[in-house]
Design a protein around this motif. Structure first.
Motif, PDB file in Angstrom:
ATOM      1  N   ALA A  19      66.526  76.810  37.462  1.00  0.00           N
ATOM      2  CA  ALA A  19      65.647  77.648  36.637  1.00  0.00           C
ATOM      3  C   ALA A  19      65.967  77.520  35.163  1.00  0.00           C
ATOM      4  CB  ALA A  19      65.770  79.110  37.077  1.00  0.00           C
ATOM      5  N   LEU A  20      67.159  77.001  34.837  1.00  0.00           N
ATOM      6  CA  LEU A  20      67.560  76.847  33.434  1.00  0.00           C
ATOM      7  C   LEU A  20      67.220  75.471  32.883  1.00  0.00           C
ATOM      8  CD1 LEU A  20      71.013  78.674  33.572  1.00  0.00           C
ATOM      9  CD2 LEU A  20      68.810  79.571  32.816  1.00  0.00           C
ATOM     10  N   ASP A  21      66.583  74.626  33.686  1.00  0.00           N
ATOM     11  CA  ASP A  21      66.103  73.342  33.175  1.00  0.00           C
ATOM     12  C   ASP A  21      65.056  73.566  32.095  1.00  0.00           C
ATOM     13  OD1 ASP A  21      67.699  72.075  34.978  1.00  0.00           O
ATOM     14  OD2 ASP A  21      66.090  71.338  36.275  1.00  0.00           O
ATOM     15  N   ARG A  22      65.098  72.731  31.073  1.00  0.00           N
ATOM     16  CA  ARG A  22      64.068  72.713  30.038  1.00  0.00           C
ATOM     17  C   ARG A  22      63.324  71.379  30.138  1.00  0.00           C
ATOM     18  NH1 ARG A  22      62.237  76.633  27.681  1.00  0.00           N
ATOM     19  NH2 ARG A  22      62.104  75.676  25.623  1.00  0.00           N
ATOM     20  N   PRO A  23      62.133  71.244  29.567  1.00  0.00           N
ATOM     21  CA  PRO A  23      61.461  69.947  29.597  1.00  0.00           C
ATOM     22  C   PRO A  23      62.362  68.844  29.038  1.00  0.00           C
ATOM     23  CG  PRO A  23      59.980  71.639  28.766  1.00  0.00           C
ATOM     24  CD  PRO A  23      61.335  72.279  28.876  1.00  0.00           C
ATOM     25  N   ALA A  24      62.663  67.861  29.874  1.00  0.00           N
ATOM     26  CA  ALA A  24      63.472  66.691  29.485  1.00  0.00           C
ATOM     27  C   ALA A  24      64.945  67.015  29.276  1.00  0.00           C
ATOM     28  CB  ALA A  24      62.912  66.036  28.232  1.00  0.00           C
ATOM     29  N   ILE A  25      65.381  68.257  29.548  1.00  0.00           N
ATOM     30  CA  ILE A  25      66.807  68.607  29.479  1.00  0.00           C
ATOM     31  C   ILE A  25      67.139  69.437  30.708  1.00  0.00           C
ATOM     32  CG2 ILE A  25      68.611  69.864  28.241  1.00  0.00           C
ATOM     33  CD1 ILE A  25      67.241  69.229  25.658  1.00  0.00           C
ATOM     34  N   ARG A  26      68.095  68.984  31.465  1.00  0.00           N
ATOM     35  CA  ARG A  26      68.447  69.682  32.691  1.00  0.00           C
ATOM     36  C   ARG A  26      69.736  70.462  32.534  1.00  0.00           C
ATOM     37  NH1 ARG A  26      66.785  64.731  36.631  1.00  0.00           N
ATOM     38  NH2 ARG A  26      64.556  64.952  36.315  1.00  0.00           N
ATOM     39  N   ALA A  27      69.943  71.372  33.480  1.00  0.00           N
ATOM     40  CA  ALA A  27      71.092  72.261  33.422  1.00  0.00           C
ATOM     41  C   ALA A  27      72.379  71.498  33.743  1.00  0.00           C
ATOM     42  CB  ALA A  27      70.892  73.429  34.379  1.00  0.00           C
ATOM     43  N   TYR A  28      73.466  72.235  33.753  1.00  0.00           N
ATOM     44  CA  TYR A  28      74.817  71.672  33.949  1.00  0.00           C
ATOM     45  C   TYR A  28      74.908  70.878  35.243  1.00  0.00           C
ATOM     46  CZ  TYR A  28      79.776  71.587  35.189  1.00  0.00           C
ATOM     47  OH  TYR A  28      81.025  71.200  35.581  1.00  0.00           O
ATOM     48  N   HIS A  29      75.687  69.788  35.167  1.00  0.00           N
ATOM     49  CA  HIS A  29      75.902  68.958  36.343  1.00  0.00           C
ATOM     50  C   HIS A  29      77.208  68.199  36.162  1.00  0.00           C
ATOM     51  CE1 HIS A  29      75.123  66.570  39.846  1.00  0.00           C
ATOM     52  NE2 HIS A  29      75.115  65.438  39.159  1.00  0.00           N
ATOM     53  N   ASN A  30      77.960  68.069  37.248  1.00  0.00           N
ATOM     54  CA  ASN A  30      79.242  67.351  37.198  1.00  0.00           C
ATOM     55  C   ASN A  30      79.408  66.608  38.515  1.00  0.00           C
ATOM     56  OD1 ASN A  30      81.843  66.435  36.964  1.00  0.00           O
ATOM     57  ND2 ASN A  30      82.715  68.378  36.279  1.00  0.00           N
ATOM     58  N   ALA A  31      79.513  65.286  38.433  1.00  0.00           N
ATOM     59  CA  ALA A  31      79.618  64.498  39.659  1.00  0.00           C
ATOM     60  C   ALA A  31      80.406  63.228  39.383  1.00  0.00           C
ATOM     61  CB  ALA A  31      78.236  64.148  40.197  1.00  0.00           C
ATOM     62  N   SER A  32      80.940  62.672  40.457  1.00  0.00           N
ATOM     63  CA  SER A  32      81.612  61.375  40.394  1.00  0.00           C
ATOM     64  C   SER A  32      81.515  60.747  41.776  1.00  0.00           C
ATOM     65  CB  SER A  32      83.078  61.519  39.970  1.00  0.00           C
ATOM     66  OG  SER A  32      83.791  62.314  40.907  1.00  0.00           O
ATOM     67  N   GLY A  33      81.796  59.463  41.838  1.00  0.00           N
ATOM     68  CA  GLY A  33      81.722  58.788  43.127  1.00  0.00           C
ATOM     69  C   GLY A  33      82.205  57.359  43.017  1.00  0.00           C
ATOM     70  N   SER A  34      82.330  56.722  44.162  1.00  0.00           N
ATOM     71  CA  SER A  34      82.767  55.327  44.187  1.00  0.00           C
ATOM     72  C   SER A  34      82.207  54.648  45.420  1.00  0.00           C
ATOM     73  CB  SER A  34      84.294  55.226  44.173  1.00  0.00           C
ATOM     74  OG  SER A  34      84.838  55.784  45.359  1.00  0.00           O
ATOM     75  N   THR A  35      82.126  53.328  45.336  1.00  0.00           N
ATOM     76  CA  THR A  35      81.679  52.527  46.465  1.00  0.00           C
ATOM     77  C   THR A  35      82.309  51.148  46.363  1.00  0.00           C
ATOM     78  OG1 THR A  35      79.726  51.746  47.680  1.00  0.00           O
ATOM     79  CG2 THR A  35      79.632  51.616  45.294  1.00  0.00           C
ATOM     80  N   ASP A  36      82.410  50.459  47.470  1.00  0.00           N
ATOM     81  CA  ASP A  36      82.889  49.081  47.462  1.00  0.00           C
ATOM     82  C   ASP A  36      82.147  48.297  48.535  1.00  0.00           C
ATOM     83  OD1 ASP A  36      84.861  48.838  49.997  1.00  0.00           O
ATOM     84  OD2 ASP A  36      85.167  50.793  49.033  1.00  0.00           O
ATOM     85  N   ARG A  37      81.813  47.068  48.203  1.00  0.00           N
ATOM     86  CA  ARG A  37      81.056  46.213  49.119  1.00  0.00           C
ATOM     87  C   ARG A  37      81.519  44.771  48.962  1.00  0.00           C
ATOM     88  NH1 ARG A  37      76.192  48.852  50.840  1.00  0.00           N
ATOM     89  NH2 ARG A  37      75.819  46.999  52.092  1.00  0.00           N
ATOM     90  N   ARG A  38      81.216  43.981  49.998  1.00  0.00           N
ATOM     91  CA  ARG A  38      81.444  42.543  49.922  1.00  0.00           C
ATOM     92  C   ARG A  38      80.148  41.838  50.280  1.00  0.00           C
ATOM     93  NH1 ARG A  38      82.180  37.839  52.048  1.00  0.00           N
ATOM     94  NH2 ARG A  38      81.377  38.578  54.064  1.00  0.00           N
ATOM     95  N   GLY A  39      79.857  40.712  49.613  1.00  0.00           N
ATOM     96  CA  GLY A  39      78.619  39.987  49.881  1.00  0.00           C
ATOM     97  C   GLY A  39      78.796  38.489  49.737  1.00  0.00           C
ATOM     98  N   ASP A  40      77.798  37.745  50.205  1.00  0.00           N
ATOM     99  CA  ASP A  40      77.863  36.288  50.220  1.00  0.00           C
ATOM    100  C   ASP A  40      76.678  35.691  49.469  1.00  0.00           C
ATOM    101  OD1 ASP A  40      80.121  36.159  52.084  1.00  0.00           O
ATOM    102  OD2 ASP A  40      78.695  36.898  53.574  1.00  0.00           O
ATOM    103  N   SER A  41      76.969  34.622  48.738  1.00  0.00           N
ATOM    104  CA  SER A  41      75.935  33.772  48.153  1.00  0.00           C
ATOM    105  C   SER A  41      76.183  32.357  48.649  1.00  0.00           C
ATOM    106  CB  SER A  41      75.996  33.797  46.619  1.00  0.00           C
ATOM    107  OG  SER A  41      75.927  35.108  46.109  1.00  0.00           O
ATOM    108  N   TYR A  42      75.114  31.611  48.898  1.00  0.00           N
ATOM    109  CA  TYR A  42      75.327  30.222  49.294  1.00  0.00           C
ATOM    110  C   TYR A  42      74.106  29.386  48.970  1.00  0.00           C
ATOM    111  CZ  TYR A  42      73.646  32.580  53.587  1.00  0.00           C
ATOM    112  OH  TYR A  42      72.981  33.371  54.490  1.00  0.00           O
ATOM    113  N   ARG A  43      74.330  28.066  48.948  1.00  0.00           N
ATOM    114  CA  ARG A  43      73.276  27.106  48.667  1.00  0.00           C
ATOM    115  C   ARG A  43      73.450  25.892  49.590  1.00  0.00           C
ATOM    116  NH1 ARG A  43      70.781  26.017  43.603  1.00  0.00           N
ATOM    117  NH2 ARG A  43      72.576  26.878  42.514  1.00  0.00           N
TER     118      ARG A  43
END
Length: 776
Positions: free
Chosen positions: A486-510
């Motif tokens: 409810a405290l969001d303003r047009p183009a400005i949002r309220a407080y937020h705090n987040a973090s995260g991580s990910t890891d992946r493996r992939g292949d390229s070949y020709r």
């Protein structure tokens, strides 16, 4: 005063050209080539004299022998036609396009209709830009001024086997000039009728003969701009750049070569969008929404929105300050017929932008008043180690290992004022966010030479990625950091705090086959698997991660591609005809793309796995040399780049059903022609007549398929005439850009709250210039 300076400069340089001392010259030099074509070489052979040598597979090879669709532009040709950055070369290479924006961080390269549009630091581009063997991780780093380069190689299609995970659509490989074995210097002066002034100079030569050589060059470029802010009274779309690059090559022994490179570029820009229309056209209904308040606001400033409008009215001029610098050390050690190469590099990119968010002046009940202020601090360290085998045996190969650590921290602040109950209400939103990434890879590519004329190609790259992000957002409308929607303003949002991580493996070949068709032609067929690693959607106005809103902070899955390509390259014995033809089809799954959305009346974007897209087409590069001194280059690309299966993100409107629609920045037809004729006027003086024409069919600039963001077809015609004294290195060139005065947009987008805005390209209108160069 500017016109008087320009007139003085033109008359002085013309006088210098007339007064040049004469030296004997039997015949005029051949004009510089743009699209290089060379005879085929067997795997065991070295490129012949006069062949264009490229390093697309980490070894020196004739361009015509490489089984890749590739275009090479020489540094001399780029300088003569004033193609001074990556955006400028897109006219000369039909399969390449460029997305511009108010800041460097918003710009990116497209090859065959595929590129990554995002402001998030949590995703890499699909087209890799490589500077002297160093991969640039952020799209904004690729907007650098080219300076003094030896050549640019554009490799089309997935190149992940050798160039890494952010080469799933192609590579732009920039090779800078090496110091020579004898002392040399160069100087270049340029000026245009629309007040661009350019200076480039450098020196090169041995410090210790046979052991140590150096080159140092610098540039300064100042463009006054081709749009105007009627509120501040300043010209906009302007730029000022200055930079320096130094290269030191040491050969302490016959088997060891060390190359140290350092460069720095400082840029200031005032790139601003202008209103092309007060309307927006919806997809798929084609309903037209015209904003009467926008028309009134622009009319009060004397501005009529139109496809040729070059005026805006904002409280401040867009101001972008950019520093792009780094250094690398390349060591090449010969071990018998083998070579070990090590490239150690560090780079930093600093960006500070101030923009008028609402794109208008003043405060009204219809539109808020906003000011954006953002900074970027991006750093990267990379280490590459390669072993290259000798050529000519049953198997020749390149194998290696790669490590990259990238870190980007951004701060973005938006100050927004709205009229609430007749009184102004100001809200300040601040977001601090960033990404840390680690990339590890093992790779290799080999030729299996069944005979001198027939070989198989096999390459593989295994990639490991780890990606961490943080995002902290505060709002003055949420002083207790409750995070309540409810405290969001047009183009400005309220407080937020987040973090995260990910890891992946992939292949390229020709995998592929290559067959030499005699001494001067070859054909090839390849299958390539591309891979671009996981990503995070991290930016100022991203949505929160909770049960009632969209999951913008979930990691994006990797983007993969499957590409089939068949090609034919060759030339006649006298090189009167050289050609390169390619046909391809590439399917991308897990396509990482930005999707526009509207939240509380403001435009926002979401980076998503958009589903499956496909690019297929035919490309041709032909060079004709029908008589001495005359060269004609013809290039064309037919590109059918479309959405196959779009995955609508949760909460998106039904209008995101865009299956079968074109990808943005993917015109179906692009053509380019360049003709240059150089002939002798006397024993010591030559003249060159040059003309080029580029054509692009209509181009959709938005993945949302809004009809108001389609640029109609257009053609640009340029020409130049040069006086050249080959014997003593002088050249004076006069040129005209956009002879027919054709106006077009390099980018069209919905305005922040209403209407359609356009970005005005450098050659949106006709201008002329002079270029004087001296090689000592």
């Amino acid at each position: 005063m500017h016109r008087r300076r320009l007139f003085a400069f033109l008359t002085t340089t013309a006088g210098l050209a007339v007064a040049l001392p004469a030296t004997a010259q039997q015949a005029a030099d051949a004009p510089a080539q743009d699209v290089a074509s060379t005879p085929t070489q067997t795997p065991a052979a070295n490129p012949a004299d006069g062949d264009v040598v490229v390093t697309a597979r980490f070894r020196n090879e004739s361009l015509q022998q490489v089984p890749i669709a590739i275009t090479a532009l020489s540094g001399a040709s780029l300088a003569e036609r004033q193609l001074n950055n990556v955006q400028a070369i897109t006219a000369a290479i039909p399969s390449v396009n460029f997305r511009t924006g108010a800041s460097n961080k918003d710009r990116t390269i497209f090859i065959r209709g595929v590129g990554t549009i995002t402001t998030s630091p949590g995703v890499e581009p699909s087209v890799s830009t490589v500077l002297d063997g160093v991969v640039l991780t952020r799209p904004g780093q690729a907007t650098l001024d080219l300076g003094e380069v030896e050549r640019i190689e554009v490799l089309r299609g997935p190149q992940g086997t050798l160039f890494g995970k952010n080469a799933s659509a192609g590579v732009v490989n920039i090779v800078t000039r090496d110091p020579g074995e004898t002392f040399a210097a160069f100087g270049e002066l340029g000026a245009t009728t629309d007040e661009e002034y350019r200076v480039k100079a450098g020196v090169s030569g041995p410090l210790i003969p046979g052991k140590l050589a150096a080159l140092i060059g610098g540039l300064y470029d100042d463009f006054d701009g081709n749009t105007r802010n009627v509120v501040t009274g300043n010209d906009t779309n302007a730029s000022r750049r200055y930079g320096v690059r130094a290269k030191l090559i040491a050969t302490p022994t016959e088997t060891l070569k060390l190359t140290a490179i350092g460069d720095y570029l400082n840029t200031k820009e005032t790139v601003a969008a202008v209103y092309a229309s007060a309307s927006q056209i919806a997809y798929p209904s084609r309903a037209v929404t015209t904003s009467a308040p926008l028309l009134a606001a622009l009319g009060a400033q004397g501005i009529t929105p139109s496809p040729t409008n070059r005026a805006n009215a904002t409280d401040i001029d867009t101001d972008v300050r950019d520093e792009n610098y780094g250094g690398s050390l390349t060591a090449e050690l010969g071990l018998g017929d083998y070579q070990v190469t090590s490239i150690t590099a560090w780079r930093q990119w600093l960006n500070h932008q101030r923009q008028d968010y609402d794109g208008l002046t003043g405060l009204s009940t219809a539109f808020p008043q906003g000011l954006d202020d953002g900074t970027v601090n991006s750093k990267q360290f990379s280490q590459e180690l390669r072993l290259t085998s000798p050529r000519g045996g049953l198997i020749d190969y390149v194998v290696g290992a790669y490590y990259l650590r990238g870190e980007t921290d951004e701060r973005y602040q938006r100050t927004l004022t709205t009229l609430t109950a007749g009184a102004p209400l100001t809200t300040v939103g601040v977001a601090n966010y960033g990404i840390t990434s680690h990339n590890y890879a093992l790779f290799g590519e080999a030729n299996v030479n069944f005979s001198a004329a027939f070989r198989a190609i096999a390459g593989y790259r295994s990639t490991w990625d780890t990606l961490d992000f943080y995002h902290v957002r505060t709002s003055s409308n949420d002083p207790t950091n409750s995070g309540a929607a409810a405290l969001d303003r047009p183009a400005i949002r309220a407080y937020h705090n987040a973090s995260g991580s990910t890891d992946r493996r992939g292949d390229s070949y020709r995998l592929g086959l290559q067959l030499d068709l005699g001494a001067r032609a070859q054909t090839y067929f390849t299958y390539s698997r591309g891979y671009k690693g996981p990503a995070y959607n991290v930016y100022f106005n991203m949505r929160s991660l909770n049960a009632t809103t969209l999951l913008d902070e979930l990691p994006l899955s990797p983007e993969t591609s499957d590409s089939f390509e068949i090609g034919l390259k060759g030339s006649t014995a006298d090189r009167a005809l050289s050609y390169s033809l390619a046909a391809y089809t590439t399917t991308f799954d897990g396509y990482q793309a930005n999707f526009n959305d509207v939240v509380n009346g403001a435009q926002v974007t979401r980076l998503i796995n958009a589903g499956s897209v496909r690019s297929r087409g035919v490309e041709a590069d032909v060079t004709l040399r029908p008589t001495a001194g005359l060269t004609v280059d013809l290039s064309g690309a037919f590109t059918d780049a479309t959405v196959r299966d779009f995955l609508c993100p949760p909460g998106a409107p039904t209008s995101c059903n865009i299956n079968g629609q074109p990808l943005p920045f993917a015109p179906r037809v692009k053509l380019y022609e360049n003709a240059a004729y150089r002939f002798a006027l006397s024993d010591s003086l030559s003249m060159e007549l040059q003309s080029d024409v580029s054509f692009s069919s209509k181009t959709q600039y938005s993945l949302n398929q809004t009809p108001s963001t389609i640029q109609p077809a257009y053609a640009i015609w340029n020409a130049s005439v040069a006086l050249i004294r080959p014997g003593d290195g002088w050249q004076l060139r006069a040129y005209v850009k956009n002879i027919t005065d054709q106006s077009y947009a390099s980018f069209l987008a919905n305005g922040s709250f209403a209407g359609t805005v356009r970005f005005v390209p450098r050659d949106d209108r006709r201008y002329a210039g002079l270029l004087l160069r001296k090689d000592f």
